[in-house]
Design an enzyme around this catalytic site. Structure first.
Site: not given
Length: 460
Positions: A33, A38-41, A443
């Protein structure tokens, strides 16, 4: 030279869980890394932006409190520093959790630094050269900047850098009328900024049907967001009044027009992070846009190398990246031949109310030559929406009249980012819409109208 069974480049939504599966299978794994776990998200995408959406929604509901018989004293005020701190905290907790998980993972070694290929089996990270017979690329993507005259000479924001703001802009100019641009437009309008969106195409979110685009535009303009479509020949410059603001010029119906703003967000698309990977040294094939070319099992043209997530051009979402991990793991470890082509396109636009999308648009369905039927229902005829006081939008479902196959849906309304999953599951199960029509739903919910809609199809 450290040797591993597998090297994973990137800790995004495909790379990190793959490390878990591979180590559980007894493999010795290196995961690399260069920036944030964690990257973009986790860092600049879903996690911080949806946290901002929640703060903006709360501000909007506070303004509407009197509509519900709730009386608040004084105008709604925004503490942008606290808003930012909350988003940072949520992202940070997720990022730290991933880092702790990987650091403590047995048989997994974490390397911090920029990975570059030396050849098809070796990767360099700083002074370390790692080797493995299996290499998995999960390097993600970033914002792309269009060639707009003057853009390089004025301060501008992307989806990443706008998250650094701890003040509300006086006037936010946004170039790009699609998912990222529209989400930030509504967020900052609800925080109190004046917002103008410029879209070069004839309507917003150009991949969607025009009726959906019009409905989204109506929702945003009702909140005071200015939208300019067909904005041609864009250029930007410093304002001449010495205020430090930005002037955006475009060709309009009355000739050249200019709009001044305090901040500029450029949200015109994304590009894969493959330009500094030295992929050519490994012989990895890229397409004209820099995406790594993969087959239906996410294998590259080089034996022993896979590409997952945003960098392969097969999807630009957290859920598609995670599914990429599932496909790779299933084929590699489970003797389960899963394929990308089995995936049904599904995503959401997180304005409020949200747009849940699955499968084909009505326009795309008509181009297939099938006998198409459509059913629509305005949210103003949905009891749950009326009770919540959120009746904007409408729902549309497209099906094949002959086979009964549900081909796609666009559900724009309160809770529709969740409602759409009822249709997704039926589509994956390959059941006809008659199966939904006969179902009994609770409902009052938004989902209860899906069986009703299945009984109201008409020719497209």
């Amino acid at each position: 030279m450290p040797s591993f069974d597998a090297i994973i480049i990137g800790t995004g939504q495909a790379g990190s869980p793959l490390a878990g599966r591979l180590t559980e299978a007894g493999m010795k794994v290196a995961i690399i890394e260069r920036n944030l776990f964690g990257g973009t998200c986790v860092n600049t995408g879903c996690t911080p932006t949806k946290t901002l959406v929640a703060s903006a929604k709360t501000a909007q509901m506070a303004r509407r409190a009197a509509d519900y018989g709730v009386l608040l004293d004084g105008p709604v005020k925004i503490d942008m520093k606290k808003v930012k701190a909350r988003a940072d905290s949520v992202s940070g907790a997720s990022r730290d959790g991933i880092g702790t998980w990987l650091d403590g993972m047995a048989n997994c070694t974490v390397y911090r630094g920029h990975a570059r290929f030396l050849d098809a089996r070796r990767v360099q990270v700083g002074d370390d050269v790692l080797s493995a017979d299996k290499i998995f690329i999960n390097v993600g993507g970033r914002a792309t900047l269009p060639e707009i005259p003057g853009l390089a000479s004025v301060p501008h924001l992307t989806n990443s850098t706008i998250l650094d703001l701890d003040v509300v802009p006086d006037h936010l100019l946004i170039i790009g009328g699609s998912y990222i641009g529209l989400e930030f437009a509504q967020i900052y309008r609800r925080f109190g900024a004046k917002v103008t969106v410029f879209e070069t195409g004839p309507h917003l979110i150009r991949r969607e049907d025009e009726d959906i685009s019009r409905a989204v535009a109506e929702i945003l303009t009702a909140e005071g967001i200015d939208i300019v479509t067909g904005a041609a020949n864009l250029s930007v410059s410093r304002a001449t009044n010495g205020s430090g603001s930005i002037a955006l010029s475009h060709d309009g119906p009355n000739g050249l027009q200019a709009v001044g703003g305090s901040h500029l967000l450029v949200a015109t698309g994304r590009r894969p992070n493959t330009d500094d990977l030295d992929a050519e040294k490994a012989g990895i094939a890229l397409d004209a846009h820099g995406y790594i070319i993969v087959d239906d099992a996410l294998r590259t043209n080089v034996d022993g190398i896979w590409a997952m997530g945003d960098c392969n051009g097969k999807g630009a979402f957290t859920h598609t990246a995670y599914n990429d991990f599932e496909i790779v793991a299933a084929n590699l470890l489970d003797n389960d031949p899963r394929r990308v082509s089995d995936r049904i396109p599904v995503y959401a636009l997180y304005i409020d109310p949200p747009l849940g999308r699955v499968g084909l648009t009505e326009t795309e369905a008509k181009k297939t030559g099938r006998n198409i039927v459509v059913s629509t229902r305005p949210m103003a005829r949905v009891s749950r929406a009326i009770e919540k006081g959120e009746t904007q939008g409408f729902m549309k479902i497209v099906a094949d009249a002959d086979s009964g196959e549900i081909l796609g849906a666009a559900l724009l309304g309160t809770g529709c980012d969740e409602v759409v999953h009822s249709l997704i599951d039926v589509m994956y199960a390959k059941r006809p819409y008659e199966q939904v029509r006969r179902g009994v739903h609770i409902h009052p919910t938004v989902s209860e109208l899906l069986p009703t809609m299945m009984a109201e199809f008409h020719p497209a």
